[in-house]
Design a protein around this motif. Sequence first.
Motif, PDB file in Angstrom:
ATOM      1  N   GLY A  46       0.712  -1.307  -0.080  1.00  0.00           N
ATOM      2  CA  GLY A  46       0.034   0.032  -0.042  1.00  0.00           C
ATOM      3  C   GLY A  46       0.665   1.419   0.132  1.00  0.00           C
ATOM      4  O   GLY A  46       2.114   1.368  -0.036  1.00  0.00           O
ATOM      5  N   PRO A  47       0.215   2.331   0.096  1.00  0.00           N
ATOM      6  CA  PRO A  47       0.917   3.560   0.123  1.00  0.00           C
ATOM      7  C   PRO A  47       1.849   3.866   1.269  1.00  0.00           C
ATOM      8  O   PRO A  47       1.514   3.304   2.402  1.00  0.00           O
ATOM      9  N   GLN A  48       3.136   4.263   0.694  1.00  0.00           N
ATOM     10  CA  GLN A  48       4.303   4.531   1.673  1.00  0.00           C
ATOM     11  C   GLN A  48       4.669   3.249   2.345  1.00  0.00           C
ATOM     12  O   GLN A  48       5.601   3.140   3.241  1.00  0.00           O
ATOM     13  N   GLN A  49       4.327   1.930   1.795  1.00  0.00           N
ATOM     14  CA  GLN A  49       4.890   0.796   2.045  1.00  0.00           C
ATOM     15  C   GLN A  49       6.044   0.195   1.286  1.00  0.00           C
ATOM     16  O   GLN A  49       6.214   0.577   0.123  1.00  0.00           O
ATOM     17  N   GLN A  50       6.892  -0.460   2.146  1.00  0.00           N
ATOM     18  CA  GLN A  50       8.186  -0.894   1.200  1.00  0.00           C
ATOM     19  C   GLN A  50       8.301  -2.432   1.635  1.00  0.00           C
ATOM     20  O   GLN A  50       8.479  -2.376   2.787  1.00  0.00           O
ATOM     21  N   TRP A  51       8.089  -3.378   0.767  1.00  0.00           N
ATOM     22  CA  TRP A  51       8.383  -4.842   1.249  1.00  0.00           C
ATOM     23  C   TRP A  51       9.825  -5.280   1.029  1.00  0.00           C
ATOM     24  O   TRP A  51      10.443  -4.597  -0.092  1.00  0.00           O
ATOM     25  N   ALA A  52      10.301  -6.197   1.774  1.00  0.00           N
ATOM     26  CA  ALA A  52      11.741  -6.711   1.498  1.00  0.00           C
ATOM     27  C   ALA A  52      11.680  -7.404   0.382  1.00  0.00           C
ATOM     28  O   ALA A  52      10.421  -8.096  -0.189  1.00  0.00           O
ATOM     29  N   PRO A  53      12.737  -7.612  -0.504  1.00  0.00           N
ATOM     30  CA  PRO A  53      12.713  -8.159  -1.814  1.00  0.00           C
ATOM     31  C   PRO A  53      12.437  -9.746  -1.523  1.00  0.00           C
ATOM     32  O   PRO A  53      12.577 -10.300  -0.536  1.00  0.00           O
ATOM     33  N   CYS A  54      11.614 -10.385  -2.316  1.00  0.00           N
ATOM     34  CA  CYS A  54      11.434 -11.777  -2.372  1.00  0.00           C
ATOM     35  C   CYS A  54      11.510 -12.313  -3.671  1.00  0.00           C
ATOM     36  O   CYS A  54      11.374 -11.696  -4.756  1.00  0.00           O
ATOM     37  N   ARG A  55      11.621 -13.577  -3.584  1.00  0.00           N
ATOM     38  CA  ARG A  55      11.717 -14.424  -4.911  1.00  0.00           C
ATOM     39  C   ARG A  55      10.488 -14.866  -5.278  1.00  0.00           C
ATOM     40  O   ARG A  55       9.627 -15.271  -4.603  1.00  0.00           O
ATOM     41  N   VAL A  56      10.004 -14.658  -6.734  1.00  0.00           N
ATOM     42  CA  VAL A  56       8.899 -15.168  -7.148  1.00  0.00           C
ATOM     43  C   VAL A  56       8.834 -16.824  -6.899  1.00  0.00           C
ATOM     44  O   VAL A  56       9.767 -17.483  -6.854  1.00  0.00           O
ATOM     45  N   GLY A  57       7.680 -17.180  -6.472  1.00  0.00           N
ATOM     46  CA  GLY A  57       7.453 -18.426  -5.943  1.00  0.00           C
ATOM     47  C   GLY A  57       7.426 -18.897  -4.460  1.00  0.00           C
ATOM     48  O   GLY A  57       7.136 -19.869  -3.862  1.00  0.00           O
ATOM     49  N   GLU A  58       8.381 -17.779  -3.651  1.00  0.00           N
ATOM     50  CA  GLU A  58       8.248 -17.967  -2.314  1.00  0.00           C
ATOM     51  C   GLU A  58       6.904 -18.199  -1.705  1.00  0.00           C
ATOM     52  O   GLU A  58       5.987 -17.398  -2.006  1.00  0.00           O
ATOM     53  N   LYS A  59       6.686 -18.660  -0.578  1.00  0.00           N
ATOM     54  CA  LYS A  59       5.503 -18.884   0.021  1.00  0.00           C
ATOM     55  C   LYS A  59       5.405 -17.918   1.513  1.00  0.00           C
ATOM     56  O   LYS A  59       6.416 -17.739   2.004  1.00  0.00           O
ATOM     57  N   LEU A  60       4.405 -17.373   1.913  1.00  0.00           N
ATOM     58  CA  LEU A  60       4.238 -16.554   3.202  1.00  0.00           C
ATOM     59  C   LEU A  60       2.863 -16.739   3.504  1.00  0.00           C
ATOM     60  O   LEU A  60       2.085 -16.821   2.737  1.00  0.00           O
ATOM     61  N   ALA A  61       2.487 -16.974   5.049  1.00  0.00           N
ATOM     62  CA  ALA A  61       1.550 -17.049   5.414  1.00  0.00           C
ATOM     63  C   ALA A  61       1.183 -15.758   6.138  1.00  0.00           C
ATOM     64  O   ALA A  61       2.003 -15.244   6.815  1.00  0.00           O
TER      65      ALA A  61
END
Length: 160
Positions: free
Chosen positions: A69-84
Amino acid sequence: MPNVISGFQTNPAPRLEAAFQAIAAASMRELPFFHPQMPIRACGFQLFEQQWIGCMLTPWMLSLMVLPGPQQQWAPCRVGEKLALALPCGNVNFTHGHIDDCGHYLACSLMSPLENSLGAEQAQALAENSVRMVLSLPVVDNSIPSNPGRRALFRLPRGN
């Protein structure tokens, strides 16, 4: 891979629809499970805990998606990585993805491929309702035993 993944300042629905239109035109139309009568719609996208969440409906799938969202920054991830993610409905498993002209996202497949009998209006209603359900708190009826045995089913709650 970028150092950080920047968020969308405005609702990403129009960009998602355009990106998936391009995917449909380039590589999906000839597949046997492609439903040409099904629209491409980004449904119910809204901010939840500063992230965009909604459903993506295409002629080949229905997926729950989360984008920064606005003003958010996600850490880089590899395509295909899973996250709950812990959402109001409970924990939901997502897969990290990327689309050109749209960027990084998390997706949870709800239906892939789409049911043959599903009509366009039904599919859009399903997508909108899915977003509402995912963001709804579970309803608990305290008058029902949490682990009822056979006999507990026939007992009245105390005080009756």
